[in-house]
Design a protein around this motif. Structure first.
Motif, PDB file in Angstrom:
ATOM      1  N   TRP A   1      83.729 -28.016  11.565  1.00 42.17           N
ATOM      2  CA  TRP A   1      83.530 -29.066  12.489  1.00 42.17           C
ATOM      3  C   TRP A   1      82.751 -28.683  13.637  1.00 42.17           C
ATOM      4  O   TRP A   1      82.117 -29.399  14.050  1.00 42.17           O
ATOM      5  CB  TRP A   1      84.767 -29.772  12.678  1.00 42.17           C
ATOM      6  N   ASN A   2      83.294 -27.686  14.309  1.00 41.30           N
ATOM      7  CA  ASN A   2      82.646 -27.350  15.377  1.00 41.30           C
ATOM      8  C   ASN A   2      81.004 -27.132  15.246  1.00 41.30           C
ATOM      9  O   ASN A   2      80.244 -27.403  16.117  1.00 41.30           O
ATOM     10  CB  ASN A   2      83.420 -26.048  16.069  1.00 41.30           C
ATOM     11  N   GLY A   3      80.716 -26.579  14.186  1.00 44.62           N
ATOM     12  CA  GLY A   3      79.278 -26.109  13.636  1.00 44.62           C
ATOM     13  C   GLY A   3      78.503 -27.202  13.485  1.00 44.62           C
ATOM     14  O   GLY A   3      77.358 -27.483  13.925  1.00 44.62           O
ATOM     15  N   ALA A   4      79.258 -28.266  12.795  1.00 45.49           N
ATOM     16  CA  ALA A   4      78.339 -29.732  12.753  1.00 45.49           C
ATOM     17  C   ALA A   4      78.378 -30.468  13.825  1.00 45.49           C
ATOM     18  O   ALA A   4      77.161 -30.885  14.007  1.00 45.49           O
ATOM     19  CB  ALA A   4      79.379 -30.405  11.706  1.00 45.49           C
ATOM     20  N   VAL A   5      79.135 -30.209  14.837  1.00 45.25           N
ATOM     21  CA  VAL A   5      79.146 -30.905  16.149  1.00 45.25           C
ATOM     22  C   VAL A   5      77.650 -30.096  16.736  1.00 45.25           C
ATOM     23  O   VAL A   5      76.837 -31.018  17.598  1.00 45.25           O
ATOM     24  CB  VAL A   5      80.213 -30.873  17.014  1.00 45.25           C
ATOM     25  N   LYS A   6      77.841 -28.788  16.797  1.00 41.88           N
ATOM     26  CA  LYS A   6      76.566 -28.198  17.330  1.00 41.88           C
ATOM     27  C   LYS A   6      75.338 -28.754  16.831  1.00 41.88           C
ATOM     28  O   LYS A   6      74.358 -28.950  17.423  1.00 41.88           O
ATOM     29  CB  LYS A   6      76.778 -26.814  17.522  1.00 41.88           C
ATOM     30  N   VAL A   7      75.205 -28.875  15.495  1.00 44.77           N
ATOM     31  CA  VAL A   7      74.150 -29.388  14.938  1.00 44.77           C
ATOM     32  C   VAL A   7      73.609 -30.366  15.399  1.00 44.77           C
ATOM     33  O   VAL A   7      72.344 -30.614  15.627  1.00 44.77           O
ATOM     34  CB  VAL A   7      74.187 -29.054  13.365  1.00 44.77           C
ATOM     35  N   VAL A   8      74.523 -31.510  15.273  1.00 44.51           N
ATOM     36  CA  VAL A   8      74.308 -32.968  15.700  1.00 44.51           C
ATOM     37  C   VAL A   8      73.636 -33.041  17.059  1.00 44.51           C
ATOM     38  O   VAL A   8      72.555 -33.707  17.439  1.00 44.51           O
ATOM     39  CB  VAL A   8      75.296 -33.880  15.309  1.00 44.51           C
ATOM     40  N   LYS A   9      74.212 -32.277  17.833  1.00 41.74           N
ATOM     41  CA  LYS A   9      74.083 -32.082  19.330  1.00 41.74           C
ATOM     42  C   LYS A   9      72.428 -31.706  19.469  1.00 41.74           C
ATOM     43  O   LYS A   9      71.697 -32.092  20.404  1.00 41.74           O
ATOM     44  CB  LYS A   9      74.944 -31.396  20.252  1.00 41.74           C
ATOM     45  N   ALA A  10      72.265 -30.626  18.841  1.00 41.94           N
ATOM     46  CA  ALA A  10      71.004 -29.665  18.825  1.00 41.94           C
ATOM     47  C   ALA A  10      69.848 -30.896  18.297  1.00 41.94           C
ATOM     48  O   ALA A  10      68.791 -30.909  18.844  1.00 41.94           O
ATOM     49  CB  ALA A  10      70.920 -28.528  18.213  1.00 41.94           C
ATOM     50  N   ALA A  11      70.087 -31.447  17.309  1.00 38.97           N
ATOM     51  CA  ALA A  11      69.137 -32.425  16.638  1.00 38.97           C
ATOM     52  C   ALA A  11      68.907 -33.750  17.568  1.00 38.97           C
ATOM     53  O   ALA A  11      67.898 -34.306  17.413  1.00 38.97           O
ATOM     54  CB  ALA A  11      69.621 -32.981  15.075  1.00 38.97           C
ATOM     55  N   SER A  12      69.824 -33.989  18.376  1.00 41.50           N
ATOM     56  CA  SER A  12      69.894 -35.252  18.928  1.00 41.50           C
ATOM     57  C   SER A  12      69.544 -34.931  20.500  1.00 41.50           C
ATOM     58  O   SER A  12      69.244 -35.816  21.254  1.00 41.50           O
ATOM     59  CB  SER A  12      70.952 -36.127  19.057  1.00 41.50           C
ATOM     60  N   SER A  13      68.872 -33.608  20.861  1.00 40.35           N
ATOM     61  CA  SER A  13      68.615 -33.277  22.041  1.00 40.35           C
ATOM     62  C   SER A  13      67.137 -33.787  22.374  1.00 40.35           C
ATOM     63  O   SER A  13      66.505 -34.341  21.461  1.00 40.35           O
ATOM     64  CB  SER A  13      68.923 -31.879  22.470  1.00 40.35           C
TER      65      SER A  13
END
Length: 134
Positions: free
Chosen positions: A65-77
């Motif tokens: 879950w934490n990894g998925a959140v990080k990926v989404v944040k990076a992709a939406s930056s």
């Protein structure tokens, strides 16, 4: 170990399915198995295994879950699409490492607990005084 378990299960299934007594013998075997399964010592061990598995399995989904959140944040930056992709890929690599670490920690916990249980089950070695009957 898996091969031995599979062999035993296969032999048991073959016996049950191949027995001439058929359904009656199957019911006898099933009744005996349920008697053993429902004994207090067996159920205590089942409960311990379930509790331990739940505690160890909880670490891996959290890391995912934490990894998925990080990926989404990076992709939406902010940034160009190429920069976003690079950030998302880097975050995914970090997340994969985190999941691998969590899985490894869970595995080590299981191995440590198994070793503790195994050493607790071994009888203590006799001292030389006990061997000589003193």
């Amino acid at each position: 170990m898996k091969g031995k378990i599979g062999l035993v299960v296969g032999l048991g299934v073959g016996y049950v399915l191949g027995t001439r007594a058929g359904r009656e013998r199957y019911e006898q075997i099933k009744t005996q198995w349920l008697k053993v399964w429902h004994t207090d010592p067996v159920q205590e061990q089942v409960a311990r295994v379930q509790d331990f598995a739940k505690s160890q399995a909880a670490a891996v989904p959290g890391a995912v879950w934490n990894g998925a959140v990080k990926v989404v944040k990076a992709a939406s930056s902010s940034g160009t699409p190429a920069e976003k992709l690079d950030k998302a890929v880097d975050a995914a690599k970090d997340a994969a490492g985190g999941v691998a670490d969590a899985a490894e920690d869970a595995t080590e916990g299981v191995q440590k607990r198994a070793a503790e249980r195994k050493s607790a089950a071994k009888p203590a070695p006799k001292s030389s005084a006990q061997k000589n009957g003193s």
